[in-house]
Design an enzyme around this catalytic site. Structure first.
Site, PDB file in Angstrom:
ATOM      1  N   ALA A 159       0.998  -0.940   0.236  1.00 38.12           N
ATOM      2  CA  ALA A 159      -0.405  -0.149   0.300  1.00 38.12           C
ATOM      3  C   ALA A 159       1.156   1.103   0.212  1.00 38.12           C
ATOM      4  O   ALA A 159       1.922   1.518   0.378  1.00 38.12           O
ATOM      5  CB  ALA A 159      -1.040   0.170   0.993  1.00 38.12           C
ATOM      6  N   THR A 162      11.005   0.880  -3.995  1.00 36.01           N
ATOM      7  CA  THR A 162      11.623   0.343  -5.557  1.00 36.01           C
ATOM      8  C   THR A 162      13.014   1.119  -5.353  1.00 36.01           C
ATOM      9  O   THR A 162      14.207   1.831  -5.201  1.00 36.01           O
ATOM     10  CB  THR A 162      10.392   2.356  -5.951  1.00 36.01           C
ATOM     11  OG1 THR A 162      10.534   2.822  -7.150  1.00 36.01           O
ATOM     12  CG2 THR A 162      10.296   3.178  -4.792  1.00 36.01           C
ATOM     13  N   ASP A 163      13.074   1.078  -7.103  1.00 28.52           N
ATOM     14  CA  ASP A 163      14.574   1.954  -7.209  1.00 28.52           C
ATOM     15  C   ASP A 163      14.740   3.154  -7.309  1.00 28.52           C
ATOM     16  O   ASP A 163      15.536   3.213  -7.559  1.00 28.52           O
ATOM     17  CB  ASP A 163      14.911   0.889  -8.586  1.00 28.52           C
ATOM     18  CG  ASP A 163      14.013   1.624 -10.198  1.00 28.52           C
ATOM     19  OD1 ASP A 163      12.567   2.325 -10.051  1.00 28.52           O
ATOM     20  OD2 ASP A 163      14.151   0.814 -10.810  1.00 28.52           O
ATOM     21  N   GLU A 164      13.828   3.544  -7.399  1.00 28.07           N
ATOM     22  CA  GLU A 164      13.525   5.329  -7.264  1.00 28.07           C
ATOM     23  C   GLU A 164      14.503   5.667  -6.622  1.00 28.07           C
ATOM     24  O   GLU A 164      14.709   6.920  -6.222  1.00 28.07           O
ATOM     25  CB  GLU A 164      12.407   5.991  -7.073  1.00 28.07           C
ATOM     26  CG  GLU A 164      11.730   5.671  -8.837  1.00 28.07           C
ATOM     27  CD  GLU A 164      10.253   6.282  -9.476  1.00 28.07           C
ATOM     28  OE1 GLU A 164       9.884   7.064  -8.578  1.00 28.07           O
ATOM     29  OE2 GLU A 164       9.647   5.902 -10.003  1.00 28.07           O
ATOM     30  N   TYR A 211       7.949  11.329  -4.320  1.00 28.93           N
ATOM     31  CA  TYR A 211       7.666   9.988  -3.628  1.00 28.93           C
ATOM     32  C   TYR A 211       9.214   9.310  -3.148  1.00 28.93           C
ATOM     33  O   TYR A 211       8.511   8.443  -2.973  1.00 28.93           O
ATOM     34  CB  TYR A 211       6.873   9.585  -5.181  1.00 28.93           C
ATOM     35  CG  TYR A 211       6.716   7.970  -5.436  1.00 28.93           C
ATOM     36  CD1 TYR A 211       6.369   7.305  -4.691  1.00 28.93           C
ATOM     37  CD2 TYR A 211       8.016   7.871  -6.205  1.00 28.93           C
ATOM     38  CE1 TYR A 211       6.124   6.426  -4.689  1.00 28.93           C
ATOM     39  CE2 TYR A 211       8.026   6.009  -6.403  1.00 28.93           C
ATOM     40  CZ  TYR A 211       6.755   5.159  -5.953  1.00 28.93           C
ATOM     41  OH  TYR A 211       7.134   3.838  -5.743  1.00 28.93           O
ATOM     42  N   LYS A 266       9.786   6.448   0.156  1.00 30.30           N
ATOM     43  CA  LYS A 266       9.442   5.489  -0.085  1.00 30.30           C
ATOM     44  C   LYS A 266      11.408   5.558   0.624  1.00 30.30           C
ATOM     45  O   LYS A 266      11.229   4.525   0.977  1.00 30.30           O
ATOM     46  CB  LYS A 266       9.350   4.827  -1.428  1.00 30.30           C
ATOM     47  CG  LYS A 266       8.138   4.932  -2.090  1.00 30.30           C
ATOM     48  CD  LYS A 266       7.500   4.016  -2.162  1.00 30.30           C
ATOM     49  CE  LYS A 266       7.511   2.690  -1.974  1.00 30.30           C
ATOM     50  NZ  LYS A 266       6.790   1.333  -1.346  1.00 30.30           N
TER      51      LYS A 266
HETATM   52  P1  NAD Z   1      -0.857   1.605  -7.428  1.00 28.11           P
HETATM   53  O1  NAD Z   1      -1.090   2.428  -6.741  1.00 28.11           O
HETATM   54  O2  NAD Z   1      -1.382   1.081  -7.883  1.00 28.11           O
HETATM   55  O3  NAD Z   1      -1.888   0.592  -5.408  1.00 28.11           O
HETATM   56  C1  NAD Z   1      -1.770   1.582  -4.604  1.00 28.11           C
HETATM   57  C2  NAD Z   1      -2.719  -0.021  -3.471  1.00 28.11           C
HETATM   58  O4  NAD Z   1      -2.481   0.848  -2.189  1.00 28.11           O
HETATM   59  C3  NAD Z   1      -4.304   1.068  -4.105  1.00 28.11           C
HETATM   60  O5  NAD Z   1      -4.780  -0.587  -3.651  1.00 28.11           O
HETATM   61  C4  NAD Z   1      -4.868   1.946  -3.042  1.00 28.11           C
HETATM   62  O6  NAD Z   1      -6.067   1.826  -2.665  1.00 28.11           O
HETATM   63  C5  NAD Z   1      -4.104   1.389  -1.660  1.00 28.11           C
HETATM   64  N1  NAD Z   1      -3.783   2.160  -1.091  1.00 28.11           N
HETATM   65  C6  NAD Z   1      -3.326   3.207  -0.783  1.00 28.11           C
HETATM   66  N2  NAD Z   1      -3.384   4.784   0.348  1.00 28.11           N
HETATM   67  C7  NAD Z   1      -3.654   3.413   1.478  1.00 28.11           C
HETATM   68  C8  NAD Z   1      -4.143   3.539   2.749  1.00 28.11           C
HETATM   69  N3  NAD Z   1      -3.727   4.161   2.831  1.00 28.11           N
HETATM   70  N4  NAD Z   1      -4.613   2.825   3.440  1.00 28.11           N
HETATM   71  C9  NAD Z   1      -4.560   1.469   2.648  1.00 28.11           C
HETATM   72  N5  NAD Z   1      -4.682   1.154   1.695  1.00 28.11           N
HETATM   73  C10 NAD Z   1      -3.730   1.786   0.925  1.00 28.11           C
HETATM   74  O7  NAD Z   1       0.638   1.164  -6.620  1.00 28.11           O
HETATM   75  P2  NAD Z   1       1.280  -0.147  -8.252  1.00 28.11           P
HETATM   76  O8  NAD Z   1       1.842   0.568  -8.724  1.00 28.11           O
HETATM   77  O9  NAD Z   1       0.875  -1.438  -7.145  1.00 28.11           O
HETATM   78  O10 NAD Z   1       2.623  -0.155  -6.296  1.00 28.11           O
HETATM   79  C11 NAD Z   1       2.572  -1.088  -5.352  1.00 28.11           C
HETATM   80  C12 NAD Z   1       3.742  -0.707  -4.513  1.00 28.11           C
HETATM   81  O11 NAD Z   1       4.860  -1.414  -5.232  1.00 28.11           O
HETATM   82  C13 NAD Z   1       4.126   0.368  -3.268  1.00 28.11           C
HETATM   83  O12 NAD Z   1       4.968   0.354  -2.160  1.00 28.11           O
HETATM   84  C14 NAD Z   1       5.369   1.213  -4.998  1.00 28.11           C
HETATM   85  O13 NAD Z   1       6.022   2.684  -4.241  1.00 28.11           O
HETATM   86  C15 NAD Z   1       5.883  -0.322  -5.004  1.00 28.11           C
HETATM   87  N6  NAD Z   1       6.810  -0.168  -6.778  1.00 28.11           N
HETATM   88  C16 NAD Z   1       5.529   0.080  -7.251  1.00 28.11           C
HETATM   89  C17 NAD Z   1       6.188   0.154  -8.810  1.00 28.11           C
HETATM   90  C18 NAD Z   1       5.643   0.187 -10.006  1.00 28.11           C
HETATM   91  O14 NAD Z   1       6.317  -0.102 -11.593  1.00 28.11           O
HETATM   92  N7  NAD Z   1       4.595   0.049  -9.782  1.00 28.11           N
HETATM   93  C19 NAD Z   1       7.203  -0.988  -9.211  1.00 28.11           C
HETATM   94  C20 NAD Z   1       8.171  -0.536  -7.441  1.00 28.11           C
HETATM   95  C21 NAD Z   1       7.440  -0.417  -6.910  1.00 28.11           C
HETATM   96  O1  DAU Z   2      11.274   2.679 -11.133  1.00 26.96           O
HETATM   97  C1  DAU Z   2       9.617   2.247 -10.442  1.00 26.96           C
HETATM   98  C2  DAU Z   2       9.129   3.157 -10.034  1.00 26.96           C
HETATM   99  O2  DAU Z   2       8.460   3.002 -11.672  1.00 26.96           O
HETATM  100  C3  DAU Z   2       7.882   3.040  -8.956  1.00 26.96           C
HETATM  101  O3  DAU Z   2       8.453   2.928  -8.118  1.00 26.96           O
HETATM  102  C4  DAU Z   2       6.890   4.174  -9.616  1.00 26.96           C
HETATM  103  O4  DAU Z   2       5.343   3.170  -8.228  1.00 26.96           O
HETATM  104  C5  DAU Z   2       6.238   3.532 -10.890  1.00 26.96           C
HETATM  105  O5  DAU Z   2       4.478   5.185 -11.217  1.00 26.96           O
HETATM  106  C6  DAU Z   2       7.193   4.260 -12.081  1.00 26.96           C
HETATM  107  O6  DAU Z   2       7.562   4.955 -12.283  1.00 26.96           O
HETATM  108  P1  DAU Z   2       8.041   5.989 -13.157  1.00 26.96           P
HETATM  109  O7  DAU Z   2       7.941   7.266 -12.855  1.00 26.96           O
HETATM  110  O8  DAU Z   2       8.886   5.698 -13.562  1.00 26.96           O
HETATM  111  O9  DAU Z   2       6.594   5.746 -14.429  1.00 26.96           O
HETATM  112  P2  DAU Z   2       5.518   6.353 -14.780  1.00 26.96           P
HETATM  113  O10 DAU Z   2       4.939   5.233 -15.478  1.00 26.96           O
HETATM  114  O11 DAU Z   2       4.965   7.317 -13.830  1.00 26.96           O
HETATM  115  O12 DAU Z   2       6.385   6.851 -16.064  1.00 26.96           O
HETATM  116  C7  DAU Z   2       7.757   6.292 -16.678  1.00 26.96           C
HETATM  117  C8  DAU Z   2       8.315   7.008 -17.600  1.00 26.96           C
HETATM  118  O13 DAU Z   2       7.676   7.160 -18.920  1.00 26.96           O
HETATM  119  C9  DAU Z   2       9.001   8.114 -16.849  1.00 26.96           C
HETATM  120  O14 DAU Z   2      10.284   8.516 -17.534  1.00 26.96           O
HETATM  121  C10 DAU Z   2       8.211   9.685 -17.090  1.00 26.96           C
HETATM  122  C11 DAU Z   2       7.277   9.069 -18.716  1.00 26.96           C
HETATM  123  N1  DAU Z   2       5.869   9.559 -18.764  1.00 26.96           N
HETATM  124  C12 DAU Z   2       4.650   9.404 -18.040  1.00 26.96           C
HETATM  125  C13 DAU Z   2       3.804   9.662 -18.275  1.00 26.96           C
HETATM  126  C14 DAU Z   2       3.012   9.410 -17.664  1.00 26.96           C
HETATM  127  C15 DAU Z   2       5.641  10.355 -19.965  1.00 26.96           C
HETATM  128  O15 DAU Z   2       6.384  10.756 -21.105  1.00 26.96           O
HETATM  129  N2  DAU Z   2       4.858  10.410 -20.221  1.00 26.96           N
HETATM  130  C16 DAU Z   2       2.838  10.223 -19.007  1.00 26.96           C
HETATM  131  O16 DAU Z   2       1.997  10.428 -19.881  1.00 26.96           O
END
Ligand code: NAD
Ligand code: DAU
Length: 339
Positions: free
Chosen positions: A82, A125-127, A153, A157
């Site tokens: 979450a 996250t790698d960020e 963000y 994290k």
């Molecule tokens: P997402 O935004 O799709 O989902 C987040 C979920 O958390 C949602 O279901 C939301 O309702 C819930 N949530 C938010 N605030 C909450 C709260 N206060 N209490 C309970 N639930 C809550 O996120 P995601 O992309 O599935 O990412 C999940 C995890 O993985 C995150 O911690 C993110 O930092 C990490 N992560 C994401 C990516 C990626 O590429 N998406 C990569 C690496 C790590």
């Molecule tokens: O690296 C892991 C992370 O990846 C996670 O921790 C984050 O939760 C997840 O959202 C993601 O972060 P990014 O910022 O890399 O993802 P996003 O999809 O927002 O953007 C990917 C790349 O694309 C980034 O360089 C920004 C660019 N972008 C994104 C959007 C939404 C665009 O050029 N246009 C867009 O409209």
């Protein structure tokens, strides 16, 4: 085992629930999710009635509700997904990122201490490592790379990761942390690059590429991430960080062009827009630790994964069309109009 999964109505959390139900049907899963804009109960509709699954709508920041749930369920393992997860939203409104990502993590870990858990897994996250230059392809993030964040963000994290390591050292909480690169696959909220571009492409709307589109991300199919977390919670060592990545670096513009090609649309749809503030240039993960210790390797090639993902969005239009017809419209207008 009882496994508490926070954020299981979101993108990766829901895919993790499906993975666990399939591979470990002997375990009981409890999903705790606030159902923010990013959480969607319909994603879990096929598993809600399973006898070994329970959904609980609560906020991880609500200490009383979290303690009550631990009292009822006594989870052996917590897998903490979450979070507020979208970088662009954190730039607009950092407060909720600090509240959920830092304070919410602290509440869960306090519950873990109070009731005792065998493992608290922080999905990070790698960020947290910041970014790498484009002209040094030899550089990759290892678990030893210093934390050096760019956005509210990633800072939230990183703060949660540091807190998790502090709870491990100070209180002996059996913490593990995974730091994964960009995921893609089914059920990703359409604010993120790949689903946003697919949805816009299908509607013949402009594809908003930030800056010159040269930023590089290391893309991993979501099921591979789920498998890695499953290995860490079962066989990983407490107190350790594990990097997860696909050795699959791609520039944003190449991803966008690939989606256009797959959907048979013209590159004229590409629109270069003002860059994201503080935009990280390149992420690239060295996953050799998780490979050496736990035998994990990514299994889905990007060429296959992206086809499967596009197919999923074509076959599940109702899921994302419902999302983009609601509050998302205002979000889109605010973030992209006159950009
Ligand atoms: P997402 O935004 O799709 O989902 C987040 C979920 O958390 C949602 O279901 C939301 O309702 C819930 N949530 C938010 N605030 C909450 C709260 N206060 N209490 C309970 N639930 C809550 O996120 P995601 O992309 O599935 O990412 C999940 C995890 O993985 C995150 O911690 C993110 O930092 C990490 N992560 C994401 C990516 C990626 O590429 N998406 C990569 C690496 C790590
Ligand atoms: O690296 C892991 C992370 O990846 C996670 O921790 C984050 O939760 C997840 O959202 C993601 O972060 P990014 O910022 O890399 O993802 P996003 O999809 O927002 O953007 C990917 C790349 O694309 C980034 O360089 C920004 C660019 N972008 C994104 C959007 C939404 C665009 O050029 N246009 C867009 O409209």
């Amino acid at each position: 085992m009882n496994i508490l999964i926070t954020g299981g109505a979101g993108f990766i959390g829901s895919n993790f629930i499906f993975y666990e139900l399939e591979h470990h049907p002997e375990d009981r899963l409890i999903c705790l999710d606030k159902l923010t804009y990013a959480g969607n109960l319909s994603t879990l509709k096929d598993v809600l009635d399973r006898p070994n699954f329970r959904f609980v709508k609560e906020d991880i920041c609500d200490r009383e509700a979290v303690y009550r749930l631990f009292e009822e369920e006594h989870p052996d393992i917590v897998v903490h997904f979450a979070a507020e997860s979208h970088v662009d939203r954190s730039i607009e409104n950092p407060g909720v990122f600090l509240e959920t990502n830092i304070m919410g993590t602290a509440v869960l870990m306090d519950a873990g201490r109070k009731y005792g858990v065998r493992r608290f897994h922080q999905v990070s996250t790698d960020e947290v490592y910041g970014d790498l230059p484009l002209d040094r392809p030899d550089l990759l993030f290892t678990e030893e790379t210093p934390l050096h964040t760019s956005s509210p963000y990633s800072s939230s994290k990183a703060a949660a990761d540091l807190l998790a390591m502090a709870y491990h050292r100070t209180y002996g909480l059996p913490v593990t942390i995974s730091r994964c690169s960009n995921n893609y696959g089914p059920y990703q909220f359409p604010e993120k690059l790949i689903p946003l571009m697919i949805a816009n492409c299908l509607a013949d709307k402009p594809l908003p590429v930030y800056g010159q589109g040269l930023n590089v991300r290391d893309w991993l199919y979501v099921e591979d991430h789920c498998k890695a977390i499953d290995l860490i919670i079962r066989n990983g060592r407490a107190g350790e960080v594990y990097n997860i990545g696909g050795h699959n670096e791609m520039a944003n513009i190449d991803i966008v062009k690939l989606i256009l090609r797959e959907l048979g649309k013209s590159e004229d749809l590409i629109t270069y827009v003002t860059d994201r503030k503080g935009h990280d240039m390149r992420y690239a993960i060295d996953p050799s630790k998780i490979h050496a210790e736990l035998g994990w390797l990514p299994e889905t090639m990007f060429a296959d994964g992206i086809k499967k993902t596009i197919r999923w969005y074509l076959d599940n239009k109702e899921w994302w069309e419902t999302i983009i017809s609601g509050d998302y419209k205002d979000y889109y207008r605010k973030m992209y109009e006159n950009r």
